[in-house]
Scaffold this motif. Structure first.
Motif, short mmCIF file in Angstrom:
data_model
loop_
_atom_site.label_atom_id
_atom_site.label_comp_id
_atom_site.label_asym_id
_atom_site.label_seq_id
_atom_site.Cartn_x
_atom_site.Cartn_y
_atom_site.Cartn_z
N THR A 164 38.61 -24.55 -31.33
CA THR A 164 37.65 -24.23 -30.35
C THR A 164 37.71 -22.75 -30.08
OG1 THR A 164 37.52 -26.37 -29.56
CG2 THR A 164 36.31 -24.71 -28.26
N ARG A 165 38.98 -22.24 -29.79
CA ARG A 165 39.29 -21.06 -29.56
C ARG A 165 38.89 -20.25 -30.61
NH1 ARG A 165 43.74 -23.33 -26.60
NH2 ARG A 165 45.13 -22.94 -28.31
N MET A 166 39.26 -20.45 -31.82
CA MET A 166 39.03 -19.90 -32.91
C MET A 166 37.40 -19.56 -32.94
SD MET A 166 37.89 -20.28 -36.61
CE MET A 166 38.31 -21.95 -37.19
N LEU A 167 36.69 -20.72 -33.08
CA LEU A 167 35.14 -20.50 -33.21
C LEU A 167 34.57 -19.70 -32.11
CD1 LEU A 167 33.78 -24.31 -33.58
CD2 LEU A 167 33.96 -22.52 -35.28
N LEU A 168 35.13 -19.57 -31.08
CA LEU A 168 34.47 -18.67 -29.89
C LEU A 168 34.83 -17.27 -30.15
CD1 LEU A 168 35.37 -20.96 -26.89
CD2 LEU A 168 33.10 -20.46 -27.82
N GLU A 169 35.94 -17.15 -30.96
CA GLU A 169 36.33 -15.54 -31.23
C GLU A 169 35.69 -15.12 -32.33
OE1 GLU A 169 40.60 -15.82 -31.41
OE2 GLU A 169 40.71 -16.07 -29.11
N ALA A 170 34.91 -16.02 -33.12
CA ALA A 170 34.45 -15.70 -34.57
C ALA A 170 33.16 -14.94 -34.14
CB ALA A 170 34.25 -16.77 -35.41
N GLU A 171 32.98 -13.81 -34.60
CA GLU A 171 31.55 -12.93 -34.56
C GLU A 171 31.74 -11.79 -35.46
OE1 GLU A 171 29.40 -10.55 -31.40
OE2 GLU A 171 29.34 -12.73 -30.66
N PRO A 172 30.74 -11.48 -36.12
CA PRO A 172 30.60 -10.40 -37.08
C PRO A 172 30.86 -8.92 -36.21
CG PRO A 172 28.89 -11.74 -37.91
CD PRO A 172 29.42 -12.34 -36.29
N LYS A 173 31.84 -8.36 -36.57
CA LYS A 173 32.33 -7.10 -35.61
C LYS A 173 32.48 -5.88 -36.64
CE LYS A 173 34.82 -9.57 -32.18
NZ LYS A 173 34.71 -10.89 -32.83
N GLY A 174 32.64 -4.79 -35.85
CA GLY A 174 32.59 -3.70 -36.72
C GLY A 174 31.30 -3.05 -37.39
N ALA A 175 31.62 -1.79 -38.17
CA ALA A 175 30.20 -1.40 -38.79
C ALA A 175 30.47 -1.07 -40.31
CB ALA A 175 29.93 -0.16 -37.99
N ALA A 176 29.72 -0.85 -40.99
CA ALA A 176 29.62 -0.91 -42.46
C ALA A 176 30.44 0.72 -42.72
CB ALA A 176 28.32 -0.72 -43.05
N ASP A 177 31.35 0.78 -43.94
CA ASP A 177 31.70 1.96 -44.16
C ASP A 177 30.91 3.09 -44.62
OD1 ASP A 177 34.64 1.06 -44.02
OD2 ASP A 177 34.18 0.20 -46.01
N PRO A 178 31.23 4.29 -44.09
CA PRO A 178 30.06 5.43 -44.26
C PRO A 178 29.88 5.49 -45.70
CG PRO A 178 31.91 6.27 -42.96
CD PRO A 178 32.28 4.77 -43.25
N VAL A 179 28.56 5.72 -46.00
CA VAL A 179 28.02 6.00 -47.43
C VAL A 179 28.78 7.37 -47.95
CG1 VAL A 179 26.05 6.71 -48.92
CG2 VAL A 179 25.97 5.19 -46.87
#
Length: 511
Positions: free
Chosen positions: A224-239
């Motif tokens: 359950t803790r793993m599910l709650l912590e899972a969310e797409p984060k960060g940003a794409a690398d610069p072009v």
């Protein structure tokens, strides 16, 4: 496993794809495959469903207990119009026919946000967008005012504004009519909003259950803790500086004629896309967002030359708008697409190994030193599937697993440009994070250009360099993704951001 749902209560069932959520729901009214063996007891208002007679099950199904299924295209009959499919349920359970049935159908379609509902009555499922098909499914499920609504990923294909509208509608039905819900979803934000209790499933077992707030605030199980912590984060690398432009579009227009009368004269047009302009560089992602039916997928199909369009389209420095079809074939290996409905895009007669490897054979490709099966195995493992699954068939996989297979099929060709049409819509949060990281890694390694279509603005934000917001076939705002997510200028863009991120609408945002 054991579950109970009280009158007027919403129980959310969460877990990764393949954990058994949908099978649990289907077991309630014995909709499981013939090979399944069920034991125990399933009681609906004191009546035993396990072993119930066919006539008893027919009375309950779609009337007392109603379903919104995960994949609307495979749940709607392709040979019947929208009106006929909703009318069938009204006639069977309520005896409504003729004008009374039509009035109820229009009421339902308007309730779930179908624009121009009267004109859509004669439409076939293939003429609707994925989100519109999902809304038709929701209308069918609500038609007979059920006691228990089993909602299996009911908002997966809906944009955030319609999603908020549907959730509000379900909350009102719950309040006014005492509707109970078994709500299956991978979107934990929705769980917080709609559910009084939550049950967490892992590999066919419930590992934790309790009041929603308690489970979210103090999860007891590591899963359950793993599910709650899972969310797409960060940003794409610069072009990379000086990256080549691989795709350009100028004044792209797709209008579908509306023909009526004996001689099928054109009396108007459905303006799917009007005067769209864009450019995409190697290693860059253009996110395309907007409500269902706004023209996002139509635009992508036009850019790929899969449907006819007007305007100018250049790919890899070459004008492809005027190319004959035979010359397009050689370009296809560099232009790939992951479709929104994974089940509809996978041949049920082909094994997964055959599905994923088909492109290699068509284009005469292959990795040095790797056999075809080795290449398939590596592609499957890249998207989080086990290589020993390759000899199974599409119907043996969950919705999320089928989506991963579709991604593997496109990735194996290592194209220059990929259209990703809702590629994470059927995936749970943990796999979404994995797929986002995979797409980033592949983009960085191979300098892929992505056209990324999605309703999930959190995923779009994690992947996109640029953003295009569409409404009714037109671009209402476009520019840097970072700027648009922080400072949208149009009312529609502000409303989208507010609905997606639970923000207060900024000054000037429309209701």
């Amino acid at each position: 496993m054991s579950l109970d749902i009280a009158k007027g209560e919403t129980l959310a069932l969460v877990g990764e794809s393949g954990s058994g959520k949908s099978l649990t729901a289907l077991s309630t009214v014995q909709l499981l495959p013939g090979s399944a063996r069920t034991s125990g007891s399933i009681l609906y208002e004191g009546t035993e469903m396990l072993g119930a007679s066919p006539s008893e099950l027919r009375r309950v199904r779609g009337n007392d207990i109603s379903f919104i299924f995960q994949e609307p295209m495979t749940s709607l009959n392709p040979l019947h119009t929208i009106e006929k499919q909703i009318a069938e349920s009204l006639a069977l359970h309520q005896g409504l026919k003729g004008a009374a049935a039509r009035a109820r159908i229009l009421e339902l379609l308007n309730t779930v946000g179908i624009r121009d509902a009267e004109e859509r009555l004669g439409a076939w499922p293939h003429q609707l967008s994925g989100g519109q098909r999902q809304r038709v499914m929701i209308a069918m499920a609500l038609a007979n005012r059920p006691d228990l609504l089993v909602a299996d990923e009911p908002t997966t294909a809906l944009d955030v504004t319609i999603q908020a509208q549907i959730l509000t509608l379900l909350a009102e039905l719950q309040r006014d009519e005492g509707l109970s819900m078994l709500f299956i979803t991978h979107d934990l934000g929705i769980v917080r909003r709609v559910a009084q209790r939550v049950a967490v499933m892992q590999q066919g077992e419930i590992v934790e259950t309790g009041p929603t707030q308690d489970v979210f605030d103090a999860p007891q199980h590591p899963y359950t803790r793993m599910l709650l912590e899972a969310e797409p984060k960060g940003a794409a690398d610069p072009v990379p500086p000086g990256a080549d432009t691989i795709l350009e579009a100028e004044a792209v227009r797709v209008w579908f004629p509306i023909k009526r009368g004996l001689f099928k004269r054109t009396v108007g047009h459905i303006k799917a896309c009007t005067d769209i302009e864009l450019n995409l560089r190697a290693g860059e992602t253009l996110g395309v967002v907007g409500e269902s039916g706004s023209g996002k997928t139509t635009l992508a199909l036009a850019l790929m030359r899969l449907i006819s369009s007007e305007g100018r389209i250049k790919f890899d420095g070459r004008d492809i708008q005027s190319l004959p079809k035979r010359d397009l074939r050689a370009l296809r290996r560099n232009m790939q697409i992951v479709f929104q409905d994974p089940y509809g895009s996978l041949s049920p007669r082909m094994s997964i190994a055959e599905v994923v490897a088909e492109g290699l054979g068509v284009h005469g490709l292959g990795d040095k030193g790797l056999s075809e099966r080795d290449a398939v195995a590596r592609s499957l493992e890249e998207v989080g599937l086990k290589s020993e699954m390759m000899d199974r068939y599409p119907h043996e996989f969950s919705g999320g697993q089928r989506q991963r297979i579709a991604i593997a099929r496109a990735m194996i060709l290592k194209p220059k440009f990929m259209v990703l049409d809702e590629p994470t819509s059927a995936l749970d949060m943990t796999v979404q994070t994995q797929i986002v990281e995979l797409l980033r890694d592949l983009q960085k390694k191979y300098q892929l250009g992505y056209l990324f279509i999605s309703h999930d603005l959190k995923v779009v934000r994690a992947l996109s360099h640029k953003l295009m917001i569409m409404k009714q076939g037109e671009v209402v705002e476009a520019g840097s993704a970072a700027r648009l997510f922080e400072r949208p200028t149009t009312d529609y863009a502000k409303a989208l951001m507010a609905a997606a991120f639970n923000m207060e609408a900024r000054a000037g945002a429309s209701e």
